[in-house]
Design an enzyme around this catalytic site. Structure first.
Site, mmCIF file in Angstrom:
data_model
loop_
_atom_site.group_PDB
_atom_site.id
_atom_site.type_symbol
_atom_site.label_atom_id
_atom_site.label_comp_id
_atom_site.label_asym_id
_atom_site.label_seq_id
_atom_site.Cartn_x
_atom_site.Cartn_y
_atom_site.Cartn_z
ATOM 1 C CG ASN A 1 4.503 -10.639 -3.760
ATOM 2 O OD1 ASN A 1 3.710 -11.233 -4.469
ATOM 3 N ND2 ASN A 1 5.800 -10.895 -3.783
ATOM 4 C CB ILE A 2 2.259 -4.688 -5.214
ATOM 5 C CG1 ILE A 2 0.941 -5.435 -5.483
ATOM 6 C CG2 ILE A 2 2.506 -3.606 -6.271
ATOM 7 C CD1 ILE A 2 -0.305 -4.596 -5.306
ATOM 8 C CD GLU A 3 9.013 -8.080 -5.750
ATOM 9 O OE1 GLU A 3 9.674 -7.943 -6.801
ATOM 10 O OE2 GLU A 3 9.177 -9.017 -4.958
ATOM 11 C CB CYS B 1 3.718 -8.732 2.414
ATOM 12 S SG CYS B 1 5.446 -8.646 2.876
ATOM 13 C CD GLU C 1 1.841 -12.611 3.931
ATOM 14 O OE1 GLU C 1 2.142 -11.814 3.020
ATOM 15 O OE2 GLU C 1 2.624 -13.472 4.357
ATOM 16 C CB CYS D 1 7.608 -10.722 6.565
ATOM 17 S SG CYS D 1 6.572 -9.256 6.543
ATOM 18 C CB CYS E 1 2.654 -9.874 7.292
ATOM 19 S SG CYS E 1 2.907 -9.050 5.703
HETATM 20 N N1 THU Z 1 6.591 -11.342 0.695
HETATM 21 C C1 THU Z 1 5.245 -11.435 0.924
HETATM 22 O O1 THU Z 1 4.428 -11.082 0.071
HETATM 23 N N2 THU Z 1 4.829 -11.893 2.136
HETATM 24 C C2 THU Z 1 5.659 -12.245 3.153
HETATM 25 O O2 THU Z 1 5.202 -12.426 4.268
HETATM 26 C C3 THU Z 1 7.088 -12.423 2.879
HETATM 27 C C4 THU Z 1 7.603 -11.719 1.678
HETATM 28 C C5 THU Z 1 7.049 -10.820 -0.592
HETATM 29 C C6 THU Z 1 7.718 -9.471 -0.525
HETATM 30 C C7 THU Z 1 8.590 -9.489 -1.755
HETATM 31 O O3 THU Z 1 7.827 -9.037 -2.843
HETATM 32 C C8 THU Z 1 8.904 -10.959 -1.967
HETATM 33 O O4 THU Z 1 7.979 -11.698 -1.176
HETATM 34 C C9 THU Z 1 10.326 -11.346 -1.597
HETATM 35 O O5 THU Z 1 10.620 -10.944 -0.301
#
Ligand code: THU
Length: 142
Positions: free
Chosen positions: A42-44, A53, A55, A90, A93
């Site tokens: 994941n990259i915010e 996300c 995935e 999520c 995804c």
């Molecule tokens: N996140 C994912 O990478 N995959 C998911 O399916 C659920 C959420 C990440 C997004 C965000 O960076 C962090 O988890 C918190 O929501």
């Protein structure tokens, strides 16, 4: 399928996560039918909504490289440190998976450690999903 290798790749991918806001690190390892593994994290973003996300990151890397046939994805996620709980994908995804994978056969592994995981099909996690097949049915009717 070398499940162990896939789990380890998902856990390793967590180390690449960019998560200065949630500190929730997710790693994914996507296995193609030909046996290649694509990792994603994941990259915010400071504006929050552009966050991607793990995935989808793994899928988009693979799709860019021309891959279209996928067998499974392993996902490991949790607050910085060890994965104490399972982190299910999520809804967005799951929908991306629905676009490129057969929901009855595509496997989703939720991973805590290489030997502690749960296994689902996409159909189990996205029942009655809307996919490319639904639009094809519509084309047939018109
Ligand atoms: N996140 C994912 O990478 N995959 C998911 O399916 C659920 C959420 C990440 C997004 C965000 O960076 C962090 O988890 C918190 O929501």
């Amino acid at each position: 399928m070398d499940k162990q290798k896939l789990m380890e790749a998902a856990l390793e991918a967590r180390n690449h996560a960019y998560t200065p806001y949630s500190h929730f690190q997710v790693g994914a390892a996507l296995l193609t039918k030909a046996g290649r593994i694509y990792q994603g994290c994941n990259i915010e973003n400071a504006a929050y909504t552009p966050t991607v996300c793990a995935e989808r990151n793994a899928f988009f890397k693979a799709l860019y490289e021309g891959e279209r046939a996928f067998a499974a994805i392993a996902v490991a996620g949790g607050p910085e440190g060890e994965c104490r709980d399972y982190a299910p994908p999520c809804g967005v995804c799951r929908q991306v998976m629905m676009e490129f994978c057969d929901p009855r056969t595509f496997r989703i592994f939720l991973v805590k450690s290489p030997d502690e995981y749960r296994e689902y099909t996409l159909e189990e996690l996205l029942p009655m999903g809307f996919g490319p097949g639904n639009l094809k049915e519509r084309e047939k009717q018109t």
